[in-house]
Write an enzyme that holds these catalytic residues in place. Structure first.
Site, PDB file in Angstrom:
ATOM      1  CD  GLU A 196      -2.862  -1.078   2.393  1.00  0.00           C
ATOM      2  OE1 GLU A 196      -4.014  -1.495   2.268  1.00  0.00           O
ATOM      3  OE2 GLU A 196      -2.397  -0.699   3.478  1.00  0.00           O
ATOM      4  CB  CYS A 209       3.100   7.933   2.735  1.00  0.00           C
ATOM      5  SG  CYS A 209       3.658   6.741   3.961  1.00  0.00           S
ATOM      6  CB  CYS A 215       7.580  -4.485   8.560  1.00  0.00           C
ATOM      7  SG  CYS A 215       9.057  -3.724   9.286  1.00  0.00           S
ATOM      8  CB  CYS A 225       6.707  -1.477  15.604  1.00  0.00           C
ATOM      9  SG  CYS A 225       8.362  -1.133  14.987  1.00  0.00           S
ATOM     10  CB  CYS A 270       3.322  -1.117  13.190  1.00  0.00           C
ATOM     11  SG  CYS A 270       3.398  -1.069  11.401  1.00  0.00           S
ATOM     12  N   GLY A 313       7.168  -1.442   5.816  1.00  0.00           N
ATOM     13  CA  GLY A 313       8.555  -1.904   5.785  1.00  0.00           C
ATOM     14  C   GLY A 313       9.547  -0.925   6.366  1.00  0.00           C
ATOM     15  CD  GLU A 314      13.838   0.518   9.199  1.00  0.00           C
ATOM     16  OE1 GLU A 314      13.061   0.938  10.057  1.00  0.00           O
ATOM     17  OE2 GLU A 314      14.645   1.260   8.597  1.00  0.00           O
ATOM     18  CB  SER A 357      10.157   7.416   8.366  1.00  0.00           C
ATOM     19  OG  SER A 357       9.758   6.993   9.636  1.00  0.00           O
ATOM     20  CB  SER A 373      10.005   5.334  14.364  1.00  0.00           C
ATOM     21  OG  SER A 373       9.233   5.685  13.276  1.00  0.00           O
ATOM     22  CG  LEU A 374      13.352   7.944  20.309  1.00  0.00           C
ATOM     23  CD1 LEU A 374      14.604   7.195  19.913  1.00  0.00           C
ATOM     24  CD2 LEU A 374      13.710   9.273  20.950  1.00  0.00           C
ATOM     25  CG  HIS A 375       7.630   5.524  18.669  1.00  0.00           C
ATOM     26  ND1 HIS A 375       7.104   6.690  18.154  1.00  0.00           N
ATOM     27  CD2 HIS A 375       7.809   4.704  17.607  1.00  0.00           C
ATOM     28  CE1 HIS A 375       6.958   6.567  16.851  1.00  0.00           C
ATOM     29  NE2 HIS A 375       7.380   5.391  16.486  1.00  0.00           N
ATOM     30  CG  ASN A 404      -3.665   6.446  13.596  1.00  0.00           C
ATOM     31  OD1 ASN A 404      -4.516   7.309  13.695  1.00  0.00           O
ATOM     32  ND2 ASN A 404      -2.419   6.702  13.178  1.00  0.00           N
ATOM     33  CB  CYS A 425       1.161   6.877  11.399  1.00  0.00           C
ATOM     34  SG  CYS A 425       2.722   6.387  12.070  1.00  0.00           S
TER      35      CYS A 425
HETATM   36  S1  SF4 Z   1       6.472   0.818  12.257  1.00  0.00           S
HETATM   37 FE1  SF4 Z   1       7.742   0.597  10.434  1.00  0.00          FE
HETATM   38  S2  SF4 Z   1       9.453  -0.636  11.185  1.00  0.00           S
HETATM   39 FE2  SF4 Z   1       7.848  -0.895  12.699  1.00  0.00          FE
HETATM   40  S3  SF4 Z   1       6.720  -2.746  12.063  1.00  0.00           S
HETATM   41 FE3  SF4 Z   1       5.689  -0.970  11.147  1.00  0.00          FE
HETATM   42  S4  SF4 Z   1       6.562  -0.779   9.110  1.00  0.00           S
HETATM   43 FE4  SF4 Z   1       7.945  -2.046  10.332  1.00  0.00          FE
END
Ligand code: SF4
Length: 349
Positions: free
Chosen positions: A93, A106, A113, A117, A120, A164-165, A196, A219-221, A295, A339
């Site tokens: 997507e 985006c 991924c 996380c 996500c 994905g990363e 990102s 993406s620290l969080h 979200n 996000c």
């Molecule tokens: S936030 Fe980014 S790195 Fe983390 S699982 Fe989702 S897509 Fe992967």
């Protein structure tokens, strides 16, 4: 003759060698690149300034393939989510986000991924492969075309922030960046592109060494290891201090200000102590902090922070520490385009 190859997946060097072998002058390679990446030609017949013989040789060795858009969903806030199917049959997507000042695509870099996380939806996708450079570029090309035809507007920014990363698919991401930014490619300035990442320290350093001047968003969080590892399991492998060192090196090499992304989760990372730890993390390089609305996604135990907690957190960073903080409203939540929500589900409208 060998099997034909997808011309958008062949390197510039290979194409140049092919043309030299067929007796073409070096400037033809540049013309060919322009047709493929700048003018987005879909056939060799369209390449009107190339000699007929050259077009014939090309068509005997290569073919064109463009991904299919299986679905476009529109949010009540104007955000659009695209479901792409690539030649392999895999899907991913991408999202078009219109705002007053910009029109942002985006894009995804993998079909799922492996980073896991906790906030996500992409992390729950069992199969994951790296996307090829052309598959990333085609998301931009198709979204740009859609925006021009449907919104009469020009795409202004690109964020590598979808599924994905990016730093786990480094070579393909870099190749796509080089084509998108080249004059005879997408012609897009690095200043308008953001990458990102949850942070793979060695790859952040490599990005700096390779002199790719993208905007880097982390993406620290959470800025302490215990909390961050709960939210981003990859933190166990790449702890906060290593990440901070890599970002410092990135800043020292590039001079670019870093964006820190921070989603506030109720009772997890939203206290003033968390804000203070974030401030300490940010002392090492110039930053702006984006506070992102959470979200909720299926099967996640995390919840969004209460508005008063968000207010306190932001005020602390702004007033006491003097950090630039933007509070980002969620976009496209009703179509699961926001996000952390991308999970390539095809659905009825
Ligand atoms: S936030 Fe980014 S790195 Fe983390 S699982 Fe989702 S897509 Fe992967």
């Amino acid at each position: 003759m060998d099997q034909k190859q997808n011309i958008r997946r062949v390197s510039q060097e290979t194409l140049s060698e092919f043309l030299t072998r067929h007796g073409e002058k070096p400037f033809r390679a540049k013309q060919l690149m322009q047709w493929i990446w700048q003018k987005n030609a879909g056939s060799f017949e369209a390449m009107s300034n190339l000699p007929a013989g050259m077009r014939k040789h090309l068509s005997q060795a290569f073919y064109f393939y463009r991904p299919e858009i299986l679905q476009v969903k529109q949010s009540s806030d104007g955000t659009r989510k695209f479901l792409f199917r690539f030649e392999s049959g895999d899907t991913a997507e991408a999202v078009l986000i219109p705002s007053r000042e910009r029109l942002t695509a985006c894009i995804s870099v993998q079909t799922g991924c492996a980073m896991g996380c906790a906030f996500c939806a992409t992390a729950a996708i069992p199969r994951c492969r790296n996307l090829f450079p052309d598959e990333m570029i085609d998301q931009v090309v198709e979204i740009r075309r859609y925006a021009e035809e449907n919104l009469q507007a020009t795409l202004s920014n690109i964020v590598y922030m979808g599924m994905g990363e990016p730093l786990n698919n480094y070579d393909n991401v870099v190749q796509s960046l080089r084509i998108l930014t080249r004059e005879e490619g997408g012609g897009i300035s690095y200043k308008r592109i953001t990458l990102s990442t949850v942070g793979v320290p060695g790859m952040i350093e490599k990005l700096a060494q390779d002199n790719l001047k993208v905007n880097l968003a982390i993406s620290l969080h959470a800025a302490n290891n215990e909390k961050r590892s709960q939210i981003i399991p990859a933190n166990r492998k790449y702890p906060v201090n290593k990440l901070r060192e890599a970002i410092t090196e990135y800043y020292n090499k590039t001079g670019s200000r870093i964006t820190i992304e921070y989603i506030l989760f109720k009772g997890v990372n939203d206290s003033l102590q968390d804000a203070s730890e974030l401030a300490s993390f940010c002392r090492h390089f110039p930053v702006k902090v984006n506070i992102i609305e959470f979200n909720p996604v299926k099967n996640s135990r995390l919840e969004p922070s209460e508005p008063h907690q968000v207010g306190q957190f932001v005020e602390f960073l702004r007033e006491k520490i003097n950090i630039i903080v933007n509070v980002r409203k969620s976009r496209g939540r009703d179509i699961e385009a926001a996000c952390g929500q991308l999970a390539h589900k095809q659905s009825r409208k």
